[in-house]
Design an enzyme around this catalytic site. Structure first.
Site, PDB file in Angstrom:
ATOM      1  N   GLU A 173       0.831  -1.207   0.000  1.00  0.00           N
ATOM      2  CA  GLU A 173       0.000   0.000   0.000  1.00  0.00           C
ATOM      3  C   GLU A 173       0.865   1.256   0.000  1.00  0.00           C
ATOM      4  O   GLU A 173       0.621   2.209  -0.745  1.00  0.00           O
ATOM      5  CB  GLU A 173      -0.927  -0.013   1.220  1.00  0.00           C
ATOM      6  CG  GLU A 173      -1.967   1.087   1.203  1.00  0.00           C
ATOM      7  CD  GLU A 173      -2.919   0.990   2.394  1.00  0.00           C
ATOM      8  OE1 GLU A 173      -3.822   1.849   2.478  1.00  0.00           O
ATOM      9  OE2 GLU A 173      -2.763   0.080   3.226  1.00  0.00           O
ATOM     10  N   GLY A 202      -8.255   5.165   7.535  1.00  0.00           N
ATOM     11  CA  GLY A 202      -8.989   5.043   8.776  1.00  0.00           C
ATOM     12  C   GLY A 202      -8.344   4.087   9.748  1.00  0.00           C
ATOM     13  O   GLY A 202      -8.474   4.240  10.969  1.00  0.00           O
ATOM     14  N   ALA A 203      -7.623   3.065   9.217  1.00  0.00           N
ATOM     15  CA  ALA A 203      -7.061   2.032  10.085  1.00  0.00           C
ATOM     16  C   ALA A 203      -5.543   1.932  10.034  1.00  0.00           C
ATOM     17  O   ALA A 203      -4.942   1.261  10.877  1.00  0.00           O
ATOM     18  CB  ALA A 203      -7.672   0.671   9.743  1.00  0.00           C
ATOM     19  N   SER A 204      -4.885   2.558   9.045  1.00  0.00           N
ATOM     20  CA  SER A 204      -3.423   2.486   8.967  1.00  0.00           C
ATOM     21  C   SER A 204      -2.871   3.750   8.337  1.00  0.00           C
ATOM     22  O   SER A 204      -3.612   4.550   7.740  1.00  0.00           O
ATOM     23  CB  SER A 204      -2.979   1.269   8.151  1.00  0.00           C
ATOM     24  OG  SER A 204      -3.329   1.416   6.786  1.00  0.00           O
ATOM     25  N   THR A 205      -1.571   3.911   8.467  1.00  0.00           N
ATOM     26  CA  THR A 205      -0.889   5.034   7.823  1.00  0.00           C
ATOM     27  C   THR A 205       0.442   4.539   7.278  1.00  0.00           C
ATOM     28  O   THR A 205       1.057   3.623   7.839  1.00  0.00           O
ATOM     29  CB  THR A 205      -0.677   6.206   8.807  1.00  0.00           C
ATOM     30  OG1 THR A 205      -0.136   7.335   8.101  1.00  0.00           O
ATOM     31  CG2 THR A 205       0.284   5.840   9.925  1.00  0.00           C
ATOM     32  N   GLN A 206       0.872   5.119   6.148  1.00  0.00           N
ATOM     33  CA  GLN A 206       2.092   4.675   5.468  1.00  0.00           C
ATOM     34  C   GLN A 206       3.022   5.867   5.196  1.00  0.00           C
ATOM     35  O   GLN A 206       2.544   6.968   4.906  1.00  0.00           O
ATOM     36  CB  GLN A 206       1.765   4.008   4.131  1.00  0.00           C
ATOM     37  CG  GLN A 206       1.106   2.650   4.236  1.00  0.00           C
ATOM     38  CD  GLN A 206      -0.347   2.716   4.658  1.00  0.00           C
ATOM     39  OE1 GLN A 206      -0.772   2.029   5.576  1.00  0.00           O
ATOM     40  NE2 GLN A 206      -1.126   3.569   3.990  1.00  0.00           N
TER      41      GLN A 206
END
EC number: 3.6.1.5
Length: 496
Positions: A173, A202-206
């Site tokens: 991602e 909403g559930a993760s960050t990269q």
């Protein structure tokens, strides 16, 4: 015999001028015909691809098109159409998986109309699920499988070349988001310095970027290598599961309710905000399920205090800044090389900061914090009056989300007051949405055979040769015609 000779001399078709004229006309017609055929418009052939982005909060369908011929072995894909699926993300249908497939039907019908019918059977269709399904798979793999089965059954009813549905890793991602940002800026094709990518869901960050000082051996699991447009890129990327804005809010509330109180005064919500919330709903995510207080009542009163600095302290408690076995880390013991170059921040980064009017790259970080502090301190009833069109749930969370973004960027990823100005908050680049789906599509086009484009009837060298010969013939005929039309050209001048 003399009579036949006389008839030939009297026949106008046997005169030199007539012969020259006929040959000239034929040469002109041939010249014009070749020029018209050679330079007629060539219809561009296009191929299409469909990618469904199944995120934690919603699903979106993207249609991409690209010329059938290749450009340095990487298809030139561009966004043609986007359709936002109504309802929540597919992970929310864990208890009713059939509805996960049904939710996609409307956008898939739109796709049938957007892609030319003759291309339907060869248009690849992919569904990529991100952090929402990662969490569901962790919590209940059986429910996750059933959701995918329902989705696959729904997608296979359409006339496209269905290629499967799967969960993307956080690394994928992040990496494909980086490809998208740099592709749209033409940095990959021109071999320019690349832009880092910051993605927030909403559930993760990269976070993904190329760093000259990145020693792969120090943390090989965070390394991805791409070859695009003839260039190799060694990319640092990491995805933090549970650190998307929705899940971080759960973690922040979990920290404030760990003793099971009946009321909390939350500095991340506006003064005057008050809502009755359910403990079981707050703790129904794998990110916080193990933290639920044993002696908690069924509900608690969530009230706001509206204090930016205190909110930052609450947010910082969801990070672990103490443990690091590498030369340097971001947070939670994760290696991160020194930041380098400009960054593009998209998805929730853009939507939150755009609502707060904080996307101006020239605005100093201290001014951003000051404006955010003033916004958080604004009474809730005034906020509601100012934004009557925004649903209450989303409106209530902007103070928290803005504070989290600033804390994540500065305390988490180590952006300073100076380097913060290198962040560009983006929604679209050249009419394509920023996100992982375009990068994913670009990668997949390498596996799609190239079609030979419609080509002119003659090669360039042959075309030039025919034009040159025709022009020389016309020139010679013109000189000859002058000699026959003007006999004086044939006589040598008589000098007295």
């Amino acid at each position: 015999m003399s009579a036949q000779r006389e008839m030939k001399e009297k026949n106008p078709w046997h005169t030199p001028v007539t012969i020259i004229t006929v040959i000239g006309v034929i040469a002109i017609v041939a010249l014009v015909t070749v020029a018209v055929l050679q330079n007629r418009p060539v219809l561009q052939k296009y191929k299409y691809g469909i990618v469904l982005d199944a995120g934690s909060s919603h699903t979106a369908l993207y249609i991409y098109e690209w010329p059938a011929e290749k450009d340095n072995n990487t298809g030139r894909a561009e966004q043609k159409y986007v359709c936002k699926v109504k309802g929540k993300g597919i992970s929310s249908y864990a208890n009713t998986p059939v509805k996960a497939g049904e939710s996609l039907n409307e956008c898939m019908q739109e796709a049938k109309m957007q892609v030319p019918t003759k291309r339907h059977h060869e248009t690849p269709l992919y569904l990529g699920a991100t952090a929402g399904m990662r969490l569901l798979n962790m919590e209940n793999s059986s429910a996750s499988d059933k959701v995918f089965q329902a989705v696959e059954k729904a997608l296979q009813r359409f006339p496209f070349s269905y290629q499967g549905a799967r969960i993307l890793s956080g690394q994928e991602e992040g990496a494909f988001g980086w490809v998208t940002v740099n592709y749209l800026d033409d940095r990959l094709k021109q071999g320019l310095e690349t832009t880092g990518a910051l993605d927030l869901g909403g559930a993760s960050t990269q976070i993904s970027f190329v760093s000259k000082n990145y020693d792969i051996s120090e943390s090989p699991s965070n390394s991805v290598t791409f070859r695009l447009y003839g260039n190799d890129y060694n990319l640092y990327t990491h995805s933090f599961l549970c650190y998307g804005k929705d899940q971080v809010l759960r973690m922040a509330l979990a920290h404030q309710t760990k003793s099971g109180p009946g009321t909390i005064l939350d500095p991340c919500f506006h003064p005057g905000y008050l809502e009755l919330k359910d403990y079981s709903l707050l703790y129904d995510s794998p990110c916080v399920s193990d933290r639920k207080p044993q002696n908690a009542t069924g509900t608690f009163n969530h009230s706001g205090a509206g204090n930016f600095k205190q909110c930052q302290e609450v947010v910082k408690k969801v990070f672990n800044f103490t443990s690091c076995k590498y030369s340097r880390c971001s947070f939670n013991g994760v290696f991160q090389p020194p930041l380098q170059g400009p960054f593009g921040a998209f998805s929730a980064y853009y939507y939150v900061m755009d609502f707060l009017k904080l996307t101006d790259a020239t605005m100093p970080l201290k001014d951003v914090k000051e404006k955010l502090a003033n916004y958080c301190a604004t009474p809730w009833n005034e906020i509601v009056k100012q934004h009557p069109e925004v649903p209450i749930k989303y409106l209530a969370e902007y103070c928290f989300s803005g504070t989290y973004i600033i804390t994540l960027l500065t305390d988490g990823y180590n952006f300073t007051s100076e380097s913060y100005s290198n962040i560009n908050f983006i929604k679209k680049i050249k009419n394509s949405d920023a996100g992982w789906t375009l990068g994913y599509m670009l990668n997949l086009t390498n596996m799609i055979p190239a079609e030979a484009p419609d080509s002119p009837p003659l090669p360039h060298a042959g075309y030039v040769t025919i034009i040159t010969i025709s022009a020389l013939i016309l020139f010679v005929l013109f000189i000859l015609s002058l000699r026959f039309i003007c006999p004086s050209f044939q006589k040598t001048p008589h000098i007295v």
